[in-house]
Motif scaffolding. Structure first.
Motif, PDB file in Angstrom:
ATOM      1  N   THR A 262       0.745  -1.374   0.008  1.00 59.66           N
ATOM      2  CA  THR A 262      -0.058  -0.008  -0.096  1.00 59.66           C
ATOM      3  C   THR A 262       0.912   1.277   0.047  1.00 59.66           C
ATOM      4  OG1 THR A 262      -1.748  -1.203   1.229  1.00 59.66           O
ATOM      5  CG2 THR A 262      -1.875   1.318   1.178  1.00 59.66           C
ATOM      6  N   GLU A 263       1.836   1.381   0.768  1.00 60.02           N
ATOM      7  CA  GLU A 263       2.860   2.534   0.619  1.00 60.02           C
ATOM      8  C   GLU A 263       3.545   2.694  -0.492  1.00 60.02           C
ATOM      9  OE1 GLU A 263       6.349   4.324   3.613  1.00 60.02           O
ATOM     10  OE2 GLU A 263       5.698   2.212   4.082  1.00 60.02           O
ATOM     11  N   GLU A 264       3.972   1.755  -0.920  1.00 58.46           N
ATOM     12  CA  GLU A 264       4.550   1.614  -2.247  1.00 58.46           C
ATOM     13  C   GLU A 264       3.514   2.231  -3.402  1.00 58.46           C
ATOM     14  OE1 GLU A 264       8.133   1.209  -4.780  1.00 58.46           O
ATOM     15  OE2 GLU A 264       7.692   1.493  -2.726  1.00 58.46           O
ATOM     16  N   ILE A 265       2.290   1.759  -3.345  1.00 59.89           N
ATOM     17  CA  ILE A 265       1.502   2.346  -4.436  1.00 59.89           C
ATOM     18  C   ILE A 265       1.109   3.556  -4.159  1.00 59.89           C
ATOM     19  CG2 ILE A 265      -1.038   2.084  -5.178  1.00 59.89           C
ATOM     20  CD1 ILE A 265      -0.929  -0.913  -4.513  1.00 59.89           C
ATOM     21  N   LEU A 266       0.978   4.297  -3.008  1.00 58.41           N
ATOM     22  CA  LEU A 266       0.476   5.727  -2.616  1.00 58.41           C
ATOM     23  C   LEU A 266       1.673   6.471  -2.512  1.00 58.41           C
ATOM     24  CD1 LEU A 266      -2.297   4.933  -0.089  1.00 58.41           C
ATOM     25  CD2 LEU A 266      -2.464   5.095  -2.548  1.00 58.41           C
ATOM     26  N   ALA A 267       2.882   5.942  -2.155  1.00 56.11           N
ATOM     27  CA  ALA A 267       3.929   6.987  -1.839  1.00 56.11           C
ATOM     28  C   ALA A 267       5.258   6.543  -2.336  1.00 56.11           C
ATOM     29  CB  ALA A 267       4.334   6.857  -0.207  1.00 56.11           C
ATOM     30  N   GLY A 268       5.356   5.490  -3.439  1.00 52.76           N
ATOM     31  CA  GLY A 268       6.444   5.289  -4.225  1.00 52.76           C
ATOM     32  C   GLY A 268       6.923   6.534  -5.218  1.00 52.76           C
ATOM     33  N   ARG A 269       7.828   6.202  -5.871  1.00 53.06           N
ATOM     34  CA  ARG A 269       8.460   7.120  -6.648  1.00 53.06           C
ATOM     35  C   ARG A 269       9.048   6.566  -8.132  1.00 53.06           C
ATOM     36  NH1 ARG A 269      13.462   5.486  -4.244  1.00 53.06           N
ATOM     37  NH2 ARG A 269      15.232   5.502  -5.827  1.00 53.06           N
TER      38      ARG A 269
END
Length: 302
Positions: free
Chosen positions: A208-215
């Motif tokens: 979830t963090e990678e989806i919403l806050a990745g780069r």
């Protein structure tokens, strides 16, 4: 389920790079990367029948037909299967092109993957069978991940795939393309990120963090090559309910995600007021089931 034989309707979903980290340049000139890839409800449609001629035939229709190179990955995929597995009769293929071309959405790769899925099925093979993956990797780096059209990490040059990501949920999404030309080679030449060891493929975030806050390491160089991308990203990130904004691949398609369809639709109306001429798709990210990639009737979108 598709019709029997080579008469079939095929769905080719667009891919999005939810995150993309460039790890370094390889001796062969390519770059090692790690990218979380998901798929949209935006898709091309291929209609396939047996050809009445002795050679494969490709006809292209749809809103982006005019910008497509007729020396197409679809025909290359058919030829590659014919060379490796044999017994593929001449095919007549109509491509309804709805995914923008050269837009960071993997449309050509998705089309090639769709015909590979059909030919794999005709030869009793799974879409991810090693011979099909090998053919896919030889045709293009994005094609292997498009074979199943489900969320997963791809690594190396893009042809090394992790297992499917468990827990991936549907996300309402807004996709926008300003119509800018963003040559991939120019983006990589502009890339100024630090070179990392090619073995450094760890991913620090949960899904979830990678989806919403990745780069996306290609985002800044793409903006340098095509400055009109910058205002799109800023506008998308400022929309009510938007969960950030990012570039897909090397661009020029930008996207943002939302918690609800209604929030996405309201944001789409606001964006359209600012950029009425830009291509836009208000849809969702999803995992595609195998049978949904072989519908009984054509499912044109756009």
């Amino acid at each position: 389920m598709a019709k029997t034989g080579y008469s079939a309707t095929l769905i080719a979903p667009a891919k999005l790079n939810l995150s993309l980290t460039v790890l370094g340049k390889r001796p062969d000139g390519f770059h090692d990367l790690v990218s979380l890839v998901a798929f949209a409800d935006l898709h091309d449609v291929l209609s396939v029948t047996l050809a009445e001629t002795a050679v494969d035939q490709l006809t292209v229709a749809g809103p982006f037909a005019g910008s497509l190179d007729r020396d197409n990955l679809i025909l290359k995929a058919v030829s590659a299967v014919r060379d490796a597995i044999k017994a593929v009769p001449p095919l007549s293929i109509t491509l309804h092109k709805t995914i923008p071309v050269a837009a960071g959405l993997g449309g050509g790769s998705a089309d090639a993957a769709a015909i590979l899925r059909l030919l794999a099925r005709q030869h009793g093979l799974a879409a991810m069978a090693p011979p099909i993956q090998e053919i896919a990797a030889g045709l293009g780096a994005d094609i292997p991940v498009c074979l199943q059209s489900r969320c997963r990490y791809m690594r190396g040059t893009g042809t090394t795939l992790d297992p499917e990501q468990s827990g991936f949920a549907r996300y309402p999404a807004l996709l926008v393309n300003p119509g800018a030309a963003v040559p991939t080679g120019a983006v990589f030449k502009t890339l100024a990120a630090k070179k990392k060891a090619a073995t450094d493929t760890s991913v620090p975030h949960g899904l979830t963090e990678e989806i919403l806050a990745g780069r996306n390491d290609l985002e800044a160089p793409a903006v340098a090559v095509a400055p009109e991308i910058g205002p799109v990203l800023r506008t998308l990130s400022g929309l009510p309910g938007a969960l950030g904004a990012r570039l897909s691949g090397s661009g020029a398609t930008c996207f943002t995600l939302f918690k609800t369809d209604s929030a996405r639709d309201q944001a789409a109306e606001l964006f359209r007021q600012t950029y009425p001429a830009y291509w836009m798709h208000a849809g969702a990210l999803r995992n595609w089931d195998p049978d949904s990639l072989f519908p009984e009737t054509p499912a044109f979108s756009g």
